[in-house]
Scaffold this motif. Sequence first.
Motif, PDB file in Angstrom:
ATOM      1  N   SER A 215       0.821  -1.216   0.000  1.00 30.32           N
ATOM      2  CA  SER A 215       0.000   0.000   0.000  1.00 30.32           C
ATOM      3  C   SER A 215       0.850   1.259   0.000  1.00 30.32           C
ATOM      4  O   SER A 215       0.452   2.283  -0.568  1.00 30.32           O
ATOM      5  CB  SER A 215      -0.917   0.016   1.223  1.00 30.32           C
ATOM      6  N   THR A 216       2.018   1.202   0.637  1.00 27.61           N
ATOM      7  CA  THR A 216       2.915   2.353   0.626  1.00 27.61           C
ATOM      8  C   THR A 216       3.393   2.640  -0.792  1.00 27.61           C
ATOM      9  O   THR A 216       3.477   3.803  -1.217  1.00 27.61           O
ATOM     10  CB  THR A 216       4.117   2.101   1.553  1.00 27.61           C
ATOM     11  N   VAL A 217       3.682   1.575  -1.533  1.00 24.55           N
ATOM     12  CA  VAL A 217       4.086   1.754  -2.933  1.00 24.55           C
ATOM     13  C   VAL A 217       2.943   2.372  -3.735  1.00 24.55           C
ATOM     14  O   VAL A 217       3.141   3.302  -4.529  1.00 24.55           O
ATOM     15  CB  VAL A 217       4.525   0.398  -3.538  1.00 24.55           C
ATOM     16  N   VAL A 218       1.726   1.879  -3.500  1.00 21.18           N
ATOM     17  CA  VAL A 218       0.558   2.409  -4.223  1.00 21.18           C
ATOM     18  C   VAL A 218       0.300   3.864  -3.826  1.00 21.18           C
ATOM     19  O   VAL A 218      -0.033   4.699  -4.677  1.00 21.18           O
ATOM     20  CB  VAL A 218      -0.682   1.522  -3.962  1.00 21.18           C
ATOM     21  N   ALA A 219       0.463   4.204  -2.551  1.00 29.33           N
ATOM     22  CA  ALA A 219       0.255   5.586  -2.101  1.00 29.33           C
ATOM     23  C   ALA A 219       1.288   6.516  -2.730  1.00 29.33           C
ATOM     24  O   ALA A 219       0.963   7.650  -3.111  1.00 29.33           O
ATOM     25  CB  ALA A 219       0.317   5.663  -0.582  1.00 29.33           C
ATOM     26  N   THR A 220       2.519   6.032  -2.857  1.00 30.96           N
ATOM     27  CA  THR A 220       3.552   6.835  -3.520  1.00 30.96           C
ATOM     28  C   THR A 220       3.180   7.068  -4.974  1.00 30.96           C
ATOM     29  O   THR A 220       3.318   8.182  -5.504  1.00 30.96           O
ATOM     30  CB  THR A 220       4.923   6.121  -3.428  1.00 30.96           C
ATOM     31  N   TRP A 221       2.673   6.027  -5.614  1.00 29.86           N
ATOM     32  CA  TRP A 221       2.212   6.170  -6.998  1.00 29.86           C
ATOM     33  C   TRP A 221       1.085   7.206  -7.071  1.00 29.86           C
ATOM     34  O   TRP A 221       1.029   8.009  -8.005  1.00 29.86           O
ATOM     35  CB  TRP A 221       1.708   4.820  -7.528  1.00 29.86           C
ATOM     36  N   GLY A 222       0.162   7.192  -6.089  1.00 30.22           N
ATOM     37  CA  GLY A 222      -0.954   8.149  -6.086  1.00 30.22           C
ATOM     38  C   GLY A 222      -0.472   9.584  -5.989  1.00 30.22           C
ATOM     39  O   GLY A 222      -0.977  10.468  -6.687  1.00 30.22           O
ATOM     40  N   VAL A 223       0.526   9.823  -5.145  1.00 33.64           N
ATOM     41  CA  VAL A 223       1.058  11.185  -5.010  1.00 33.64           C
ATOM     42  C   VAL A 223       1.773  11.601  -6.290  1.00 33.64           C
ATOM     43  O   VAL A 223       1.621  12.739  -6.764  1.00 33.64           O
ATOM     44  CB  VAL A 223       1.998  11.268  -3.790  1.00 33.64           C
ATOM     45  N   LEU A 224       2.541  10.682  -6.876  1.00 38.32           N
ATOM     46  CA  LEU A 224       3.195  11.001  -8.147  1.00 38.32           C
ATOM     47  C   LEU A 224       2.171  11.240  -9.249  1.00 38.32           C
ATOM     48  O   LEU A 224       2.385  12.075 -10.131  1.00 38.32           O
ATOM     49  CB  LEU A 224       4.143   9.867  -8.546  1.00 38.32           C
ATOM     50  N   ASP A 225       1.049  10.522  -9.186  1.00 36.85           N
ATOM     51  CA  ASP A 225      -0.015  10.711 -10.166  1.00 36.85           C
ATOM     52  C   ASP A 225      -0.576  12.127 -10.093  1.00 36.85           C
ATOM     53  O   ASP A 225      -0.841  12.760 -11.115  1.00 36.85           O
ATOM     54  CB  ASP A 225      -1.116   9.678  -9.936  1.00 36.85           C
ATOM     55  N   VAL A 226      -0.746  12.631  -8.887  1.00 37.95           N
ATOM     56  CA  VAL A 226      -1.228  14.013  -8.731  1.00 37.95           C
ATOM     57  C   VAL A 226      -0.231  14.980  -9.362  1.00 37.95           C
ATOM     58  O   VAL A 226      -0.602  15.881 -10.109  1.00 37.95           O
ATOM     59  CB  VAL A 226      -1.436  14.362  -7.239  1.00 37.95           C
ATOM     60  N   TRP A 227       1.040  14.783  -9.083  1.00 40.48           N
ATOM     61  CA  TRP A 227       2.071  15.682  -9.596  1.00 40.48           C
ATOM     62  C   TRP A 227       2.118  15.642 -11.117  1.00 40.48           C
ATOM     63  O   TRP A 227       2.155  16.684 -11.780  1.00 40.48           O
ATOM     64  CB  TRP A 227       3.421  15.288  -8.983  1.00 40.48           C
ATOM     65  N   VAL A 228       2.107  14.423 -11.690  1.00 34.41           N
ATOM     66  CA  VAL A 228       2.181  14.289 -13.149  1.00 34.41           C
ATOM     67  C   VAL A 228       0.921  14.864 -13.803  1.00 34.41           C
ATOM     68  O   VAL A 228       0.999  15.577 -14.815  1.00 34.41           O
ATOM     69  CB  VAL A 228       2.381  12.806 -13.545  1.00 34.41           C
ATOM     70  N   THR A 229      -0.252  14.583 -13.223  1.00 31.42           N
ATOM     71  CA  THR A 229      -1.500  15.110 -13.775  1.00 31.42           C
ATOM     72  C   THR A 229      -1.486  16.634 -13.769  1.00 31.42           C
ATOM     73  O   THR A 229      -1.905  17.275 -14.737  1.00 31.42           O
ATOM     74  CB  THR A 229      -2.708  14.585 -12.976  1.00 31.42           C
ATOM     75  N   ARG A 230      -0.983  17.217 -12.694  1.00 38.17           N
ATOM     76  CA  ARG A 230      -0.910  18.675 -12.602  1.00 38.17           C
ATOM     77  C   ARG A 230       0.035  19.241 -13.658  1.00 38.17           C
ATOM     78  O   ARG A 230      -0.273  20.245 -14.314  1.00 38.17           O
ATOM     79  CB  ARG A 230      -0.438  19.054 -11.208  1.00 38.17           C
ATOM     80  N   GLN A 231       1.196  18.593 -13.831  1.00 39.33           N
ATOM     81  CA  GLN A 231       2.152  19.067 -14.827  1.00 39.33           C
ATOM     82  C   GLN A 231       1.574  18.970 -16.241  1.00 39.33           C
ATOM     83  O   GLN A 231       1.716  19.886 -17.044  1.00 39.33           O
ATOM     84  CB  GLN A 231       3.453  18.249 -14.744  1.00 39.33           C
ATOM     85  N   VAL A 232       0.914  17.845 -16.532  1.00 42.21           N
ATOM     86  CA  VAL A 232       0.329  17.653 -17.868  1.00 42.21           C
ATOM     87  C   VAL A 232      -0.762  18.679 -18.106  1.00 42.21           C
ATOM     88  O   VAL A 232      -0.853  19.287 -19.177  1.00 42.21           O
ATOM     89  CB  VAL A 232      -0.207  16.211 -18.015  1.00 42.21           C
ATOM     90  N   TRP A 233      -1.617  18.912 -17.108  1.00 41.27           N
ATOM     91  CA  TRP A 233      -2.706  19.871 -17.269  1.00 41.27           C
ATOM     92  C   TRP A 233      -2.141  21.271 -17.502  1.00 41.27           C
ATOM     93  O   TRP A 233      -2.627  22.007 -18.366  1.00 41.27           O
ATOM     94  CB  TRP A 233      -3.623  19.859 -16.055  1.00 41.27           C
ATOM     95  N   ASN A 234      -1.111  21.628 -16.734  1.00 44.94           N
ATOM     96  CA  ASN A 234      -0.505  22.953 -16.919  1.00 44.94           C
ATOM     97  C   ASN A 234       0.119  23.082 -18.294  1.00 44.94           C
ATOM     98  O   ASN A 234       0.052  24.140 -18.923  1.00 44.94           O
ATOM     99  CB  ASN A 234       0.558  23.212 -15.857  1.00 44.94           C
ATOM    100  N   GLN A 235       0.721  22.000 -18.774  1.00 42.89           N
ATOM    101  CA  GLN A 235       1.359  22.061 -20.088  1.00 42.89           C
ATOM    102  C   GLN A 235       0.326  22.214 -21.201  1.00 42.89           C
ATOM    103  O   GLN A 235       0.531  22.932 -22.163  1.00 42.89           O
ATOM    104  CB  GLN A 235       2.186  20.805 -20.311  1.00 42.89           C
ATOM    105  N   ARG A 236      -0.817  21.531 -21.044  1.00 41.85           N
ATOM    106  CA  ARG A 236      -1.843  21.598 -22.092  1.00 41.85           C
ATOM    107  C   ARG A 236      -2.712  22.832 -21.992  1.00 41.85           C
ATOM    108  O   ARG A 236      -3.045  23.455 -22.995  1.00 41.85           O
ATOM    109  CB  ARG A 236      -2.740  20.358 -22.010  1.00 41.85           C
ATOM    110  N   ASN A 237      -3.121  23.192 -20.787  1.00 43.37           N
ATOM    111  CA  ASN A 237      -4.122  24.254 -20.633  1.00 43.37           C
ATOM    112  C   ASN A 237      -3.668  25.426 -19.790  1.00 43.37           C
ATOM    113  O   ASN A 237      -4.412  26.372 -19.621  1.00 43.37           O
ATOM    114  CB  ASN A 237      -5.385  23.688 -19.964  1.00 43.37           C
ATOM    115  N   GLY A 238      -2.479  25.355 -19.230  1.00 46.62           N
ATOM    116  CA  GLY A 238      -2.111  26.323 -18.207  1.00 46.62           C
ATOM    117  C   GLY A 238      -1.735  27.693 -18.702  1.00 46.62           C
ATOM    118  O   GLY A 238      -1.765  28.640 -17.950  1.00 46.62           O
TER     119      GLY A 238
END
Length: 137
Positions: A70-93
């Motif tokens: 679960s710790t590995v999955v939680a780390t993936w979840g936090v990285l997912d937020v970061w990557v999603t934010r970066q992608v959104w900023n790159q496309r629409n920011g």
Amino acid sequence: MPAPRGTGLSRRLWVEEPAIRRRMPDPVRTAAVRAVIIASLTLMQAMVAFFSTLAGSWLAFPMVLSSVASTVVATWGVLDVWVTRQVWNQRNGVVSVPSSTARQLRRERRRARRTARAAERDGARIRRRGAGRLSEA
């Protein structure tokens, strides 16, 4: 301090204040909610693993293993937020708002074009009026 009863004045329960920061985009917010849920489940799992270890329960070993996963999955979840934010900023920011300098340059160019067109019209009018005559008399 409440207002006196007879005055007709009442305090409002809710005072609307402007938001300091803009709302997160929907995909980023979804990823953040997912990450928080996964992280909270991981923390609960870790607590169960800890207390079952203290109690000497048979459940301790499987809970420790699943807590690591679960710790590995939680780390993936936090990285997912970061990557999603970066992608959104790159496309629409990038919000294209002209700066005051750009606006001023555009105004100056427009003014110069108007002046040039007006001078051209005046020149054409003078040529039409004076066509075929050598003098004003």
